[in-house]
Design a protein around this motif. Structure first.
Motif, PDB file in Angstrom:
ATOM      1  N   ARG A 179      42.487  46.125  46.118  1.00 38.21           N
ATOM      2  CA  ARG A 179      42.560  46.594  44.739  1.00 38.21           C
ATOM      3  C   ARG A 179      43.955  46.399  44.170  1.00 38.21           C
ATOM      4  NH1 ARG A 179      39.086  50.741  46.619  1.00 38.21           N
ATOM      5  NH2 ARG A 179      40.855  52.125  46.995  1.00 38.21           N
ATOM      6  N   ARG A 180      44.982  46.638  45.016  1.00 40.41           N
ATOM      7  CA  ARG A 180      46.349  46.455  44.531  1.00 40.41           C
ATOM      8  C   ARG A 180      46.653  44.984  44.264  1.00 40.41           C
ATOM      9  NH1 ARG A 180      47.698  50.671  48.240  1.00 40.41           N
ATOM     10  NH2 ARG A 180      48.138  49.141  49.868  1.00 40.41           N
ATOM     11  N   ALA A 181      45.926  44.100  44.948  1.00 44.06           N
ATOM     12  CA  ALA A 181      46.172  42.669  44.780  1.00 44.06           C
ATOM     13  C   ALA A 181      45.516  42.093  43.527  1.00 44.06           C
ATOM     14  CB  ALA A 181      45.660  41.903  46.006  1.00 44.06           C
ATOM     15  N   VAL A 182      44.578  42.853  42.927  1.00 41.83           N
ATOM     16  CA  VAL A 182      43.880  42.347  41.745  1.00 41.83           C
ATOM     17  C   VAL A 182      44.846  42.266  40.561  1.00 41.83           C
ATOM     18  CG1 VAL A 182      42.035  42.785  40.093  1.00 41.83           C
ATOM     19  CG2 VAL A 182      41.681  43.291  42.513  1.00 41.83           C
ATOM     20  N   PRO A 183      45.007  41.111  39.955  1.00 42.26           N
ATOM     21  CA  PRO A 183      45.907  40.994  38.798  1.00 42.26           C
ATOM     22  C   PRO A 183      45.434  41.883  37.647  1.00 42.26           C
ATOM     23  CG  PRO A 183      45.232  38.829  39.603  1.00 42.26           C
ATOM     24  CD  PRO A 183      44.364  39.821  40.283  1.00 42.26           C
ATOM     25  N   ARG A 184      46.372  42.496  36.951  1.00 40.18           N
ATOM     26  CA  ARG A 184      46.046  43.346  35.819  1.00 40.18           C
ATOM     27  C   ARG A 184      45.496  42.509  34.661  1.00 40.18           C
ATOM     28  NH1 ARG A 184      48.864  48.214  34.824  1.00 40.18           N
ATOM     29  NH2 ARG A 184      49.278  47.426  32.709  1.00 40.18           N
ATOM     30  N   THR A 185      44.606  43.140  33.885  1.00 45.75           N
ATOM     31  CA  THR A 185      44.009  42.441  32.745  1.00 45.75           C
ATOM     32  C   THR A 185      45.069  41.976  31.765  1.00 45.75           C
ATOM     33  OG1 THR A 185      41.969  43.725  32.965  1.00 45.75           O
ATOM     34  CG2 THR A 185      42.362  42.643  30.840  1.00 45.75           C
ATOM     35  N   ASP A 186      46.008  42.875  31.407  1.00 43.72           N
ATOM     36  CA  ASP A 186      47.015  42.493  30.424  1.00 43.72           C
ATOM     37  C   ASP A 186      47.938  41.402  30.951  1.00 43.72           C
ATOM     38  OD1 ASP A 186      48.205  44.118  32.271  1.00 43.72           O
ATOM     39  OD2 ASP A 186      49.192  45.445  30.821  1.00 43.72           O
ATOM     40  N   THR A 187      48.173  41.407  32.268  1.00 40.19           N
ATOM     41  CA  THR A 187      49.009  40.362  32.863  1.00 40.19           C
ATOM     42  C   THR A 187      48.324  39.005  32.763  1.00 40.19           C
ATOM     43  OG1 THR A 187      49.983  41.951  34.397  1.00 40.19           O
ATOM     44  CG2 THR A 187      50.177  39.615  34.966  1.00 40.19           C
ATOM     45  N   LEU A 188      47.025  38.981  33.067  1.00 36.06           N
ATOM     46  CA  LEU A 188      46.286  37.725  32.994  1.00 36.06           C
ATOM     47  C   LEU A 188      46.209  37.226  31.544  1.00 36.06           C
ATOM     48  CD1 LEU A 188      43.355  38.394  35.496  1.00 36.06           C
ATOM     49  CD2 LEU A 188      45.195  36.736  35.759  1.00 36.06           C
ATOM     50  N   LEU A 189      45.915  38.124  30.622  1.00 33.42           N
ATOM     51  CA  LEU A 189      45.771  37.709  29.233  1.00 33.42           C
ATOM     52  C   LEU A 189      47.089  37.249  28.629  1.00 33.42           C
ATOM     53  CD1 LEU A 189      43.327  40.446  27.903  1.00 33.42           C
ATOM     54  CD2 LEU A 189      42.805  38.047  28.373  1.00 33.42           C
ATOM     55  N   GLN A 243      38.357  39.116  38.294  1.00 34.65           N
ATOM     56  CA  GLN A 243      38.958  40.262  38.992  1.00 34.65           C
ATOM     57  C   GLN A 243      38.017  40.803  40.068  1.00 34.65           C
ATOM     58  OE1 GLN A 243      39.717  42.565  35.446  1.00 34.65           O
ATOM     59  NE2 GLN A 243      41.951  42.319  35.641  1.00 34.65           N
ATOM     60  N   GLN A 244      36.714  40.818  39.781  1.00 40.28           N
ATOM     61  CA  GLN A 244      35.760  41.287  40.781  1.00 40.28           C
ATOM     62  C   GLN A 244      35.731  40.357  41.988  1.00 40.28           C
ATOM     63  OE1 GLN A 244      34.080  44.261  40.714  1.00 40.28           O
ATOM     64  NE2 GLN A 244      33.675  43.672  42.831  1.00 40.28           N
ATOM     65  N   ARG A 245      35.884  39.059  41.747  1.00 42.89           N
ATOM     66  CA  ARG A 245      35.917  38.112  42.868  1.00 42.89           C
ATOM     67  C   ARG A 245      37.159  38.340  43.730  1.00 42.89           C
ATOM     68  NH1 ARG A 245      35.425  32.393  40.137  1.00 42.89           N
ATOM     69  NH2 ARG A 245      35.762  31.715  42.303  1.00 42.89           N
ATOM     70  N   VAL A 246      38.270  38.697  43.112  1.00 45.68           N
ATOM     71  CA  VAL A 246      39.477  39.012  43.888  1.00 45.68           C
ATOM     72  C   VAL A 246      39.249  40.271  44.709  1.00 45.68           C
ATOM     73  CG1 VAL A 246      41.927  39.614  43.760  1.00 45.68           C
ATOM     74  CG2 VAL A 246      40.989  37.863  42.235  1.00 45.68           C
ATOM     75  N   ARG A 247      38.607  41.299  44.099  1.00 46.84           N
ATOM     76  CA  ARG A 247      38.296  42.527  44.840  1.00 46.84           C
ATOM     77  C   ARG A 247      37.397  42.243  46.033  1.00 46.84           C
ATOM     78  NH1 ARG A 247      37.212  44.340  39.533  1.00 46.84           N
ATOM     79  NH2 ARG A 247      38.937  45.586  38.686  1.00 46.84           N
ATOM     80  N   ASP A 248      36.426  41.344  45.826  1.00 42.21           N
ATOM     81  CA  ASP A 248      35.493  41.016  46.914  1.00 42.21           C
ATOM     82  C   ASP A 248      36.141  40.192  48.011  1.00 42.21           C
ATOM     83  OD1 ASP A 248      33.592  42.314  45.417  1.00 42.21           O
ATOM     84  OD2 ASP A 248      32.705  40.472  44.598  1.00 42.21           O
ATOM     85  N   GLY A 249      37.307  39.660  47.727  1.00 41.29           N
ATOM     86  CA  GLY A 249      37.980  38.831  48.719  1.00 41.29           C
ATOM     87  C   GLY A 249      37.543  37.377  48.704  1.00 41.29           C
ATOM     88  N   SER A 250      36.707  36.982  47.722  1.00 40.40           N
ATOM     89  CA  SER A 250      36.245  35.590  47.662  1.00 40.40           C
ATOM     90  C   SER A 250      37.203  34.696  46.886  1.00 40.40           C
ATOM     91  CB  SER A 250      34.849  35.530  47.023  1.00 40.40           C
ATOM     92  OG  SER A 250      34.885  36.029  45.699  1.00 40.40           O
ATOM     93  N   LEU A 251      38.226  35.284  46.292  1.00 41.86           N
ATOM     94  CA  LEU A 251      39.192  34.523  45.504  1.00 41.86           C
ATOM     95  C   LEU A 251      40.573  35.134  45.694  1.00 41.86           C
ATOM     96  CD1 LEU A 251      39.421  32.240  43.248  1.00 41.86           C
ATOM     97  CD2 LEU A 251      39.450  34.144  41.616  1.00 41.86           C
ATOM     98  N   GLY A 252      41.562  34.294  45.910  1.00 43.34           N
ATOM     99  CA  GLY A 252      42.928  34.775  46.049  1.00 43.34           C
ATOM    100  C   GLY A 252      43.524  35.138  44.704  1.00 43.34           C
ATOM    101  N   PRO A 253      44.395  36.142  44.639  1.00 45.62           N
ATOM    102  CA  PRO A 253      44.983  36.546  43.357  1.00 45.62           C
ATOM    103  C   PRO A 253      45.765  35.432  42.676  1.00 45.62           C
ATOM    104  CG  PRO A 253      45.898  37.820  45.194  1.00 45.62           C
ATOM    105  CD  PRO A 253      44.799  37.004  45.749  1.00 45.62           C
TER     106      PRO A 253
END
Length: 436
Positions: A6-16, A41-51
């Motif tokens: 969860r900490r590795a998931v990029p923030r929405t405002d950071t991505l935008l 972001q959900q894919r990053v949480r699932d571990g299927s995509l790197g941040p």
């Protein structure tokens, strides 16, 4: 472990705030981009995509436009395919639509600064293409044109029983006419009607005699119908207008489509009004064309219902450019020679076969579609692939729609512009690479 993810998931405002995604937000809208960001972001949480791959994944997941409609390669062999938007617009028509999409002089005379006639140039182009017409109006489709005629002319409409047809998606001509408040006077039988059937039905309450092209409905054997010229002669002196719905929008006779009714001939044969679609054999935008005697057309134009049915500025622009510009794609498809289609099919099949795809060049039969010329298949050529290719081709990044016959997927080239052959090959190779 989940907390670390969860900490590795990029923030929405950071991505935008990323420059590439900010540019996409300006083009497509912030909310649309945010929806794709949430999925990534959900894919990053699932571990299927790197941040670190999140921005690239968002960009890859964005649609080409803010709308949901996707361009499709029509390889069905049906030139005017209703499910695929009927006639594709010419490049000239597309440019005209873009030019008209902002503020335009659609109802302004720039010289005087006063209000001008709406769509005057488009109507002039239509009359130039169909010189037998005294005047014309354009509404949003051919069904609307028929509804306007039935409402404005009023009274009882005389029509042959064999022309009370149902066409696509359960649309029934008699139900449309009756919904306007018109009364129908059916004449003849399902398979046979004579001129005397029409003339005997005329009375003081007759609003018009209506002749409707039966589209894909064909009766063979013991049949009889009344040509427009004979019907016009039989109605002469009665004051009852003859209205002909010719359907497909063919402007003049076409050598490839013998027997298909056209606007110019139908009016020259004596019809008072003729109705047709703009997005079929004419090759333009969706529209209902009404041409004929000036006083009748003006009567329709002044009816209150016309205001509800008239077309917008982009339709007028596309229609004018279709009529004045180069040959539209549908007409190019009709004009394509079989020898050229076979050469294209052979070249594509050889290219695909060299990459290990089971591809063959075969002869095929294309169709006009849209209810036009149902009895006249068009000789064509296709690329034949395994049947398993059909679904993944439809679902691909560049969707391709063909048809399956004898467990083979056929990609008919008469409905594919030659400029798209490279895209067609790339789509097939992409499917083959995924192991279809």
């Amino acid at each position: 472990m989940s907390a670390d993810l969860r900490r590795a998931v990029p923030r929405t405002d950071t991505l935008l705030a990323d420059p590439a995604l900010a540019a996409a937000s300006a083009r497509l809208g912030r909310e649309l981009v945010k929806d794709v960001v949430r999925g990534v972001q959900q894919r990053v949480r699932d571990g299927s995509l790197g941040p670190d791959d999140a921005v690239a994944a968002v960009l890859a997941g964005l649609p080409g436009t803010a709308g949901s409609l996707r361009p499709v390669l029509n390889a069905t062999g049906v030139l005017v395919h209703t499910n695929l938007g009927r006639a594709p617009l010419s490049a000239a028509a597309v440019e005209a639509v873009v030019a008209a999409s902002g503020t335009t002089d659609v109802e302004l005379d720039l010289g005087s600064g006063r209000r001008g006639p709406r769509g005057e140039a488009a109507l002039a182009a239509l009359l130039a293409a169909v010189p037998a017409a005294g005047a014309a109006i354009v509404v949003n489709n051919c069904a609307a044109a028929l509804a306007l005629v039935a409402t404005a002319l009023g009274g009882e409409l005389v029509i042959a029983r064999g022309e009370l047809v149902e066409i696509g998606d359960g649309f029934r001509i008699p139900e449309l006419l009756e919904s306007t408040g018109a009364r129908l006077r059916e004449v003849g039988t399902t398979n046979r009607v004579a001129l005397e059937d029409y003339t005997r039905a005329l009375g003081p309450g007759t609003g018009a005699v209506l002749k409707v092209h039966p589209s894909n409905f064909v009766v063979r054997g013991f049949t009889r119908s009344v040509p427009v010229a004979d019907l016009a002669a039989g109605l002469a002196g009665t004051g009852v207008p003859l209205v002909a719905d010719v359907g497909s929008g063919l402007l003049r006779p076409h050598p490839v489509l013998p027997g298909e009714p056209d606007l110019q001939t139908t009016l020259a044969d004596g019809a008072d009004l003729v109705l047709a679609s703009g997005d079929k054999l004419l090759g333009g935008p969706q529209a209902g064309l009404v041409l004929g005697r000036a006083e009748l057309v003006q009567r329709l134009r002044r009816h209150p219902l016309y205001r509800a049915l008239r077309v917008d500025k982009t339709t007028l622009a596309a229609l004018e450019a279709t009529l004045r510009g180069p040959l539209p794609p549908v007409q190019e498809m009709l004009a394509a020679g079989v020898a050229g289609l076979r050469r294209r099919a052979e070249a594509l099949a050889a290219r695909l076969a060299s990459a290990g795809v089971d591809a063959r060049a075969v002869d095929s039969a294309a169709r006009v579609g849209g209810g036009g010329a149902p009895e006249h298949p068009l000789p064509s050529a296709a690329v034949s692939l395994p049947g398993s290719f059909a679904e993944p081709l439809r679902r691909g990044a560049c969707p391709v729609v063909g048809h399956v016959e004898d467990d083979r997927t056929l990609l008919d080239l008469r409905s594919v512009p030659p400029s798209a052959d490279g895209d067609l090959a790339a789509a097939v190779l992409a499917v083959a690479g995924r192991g279809a």
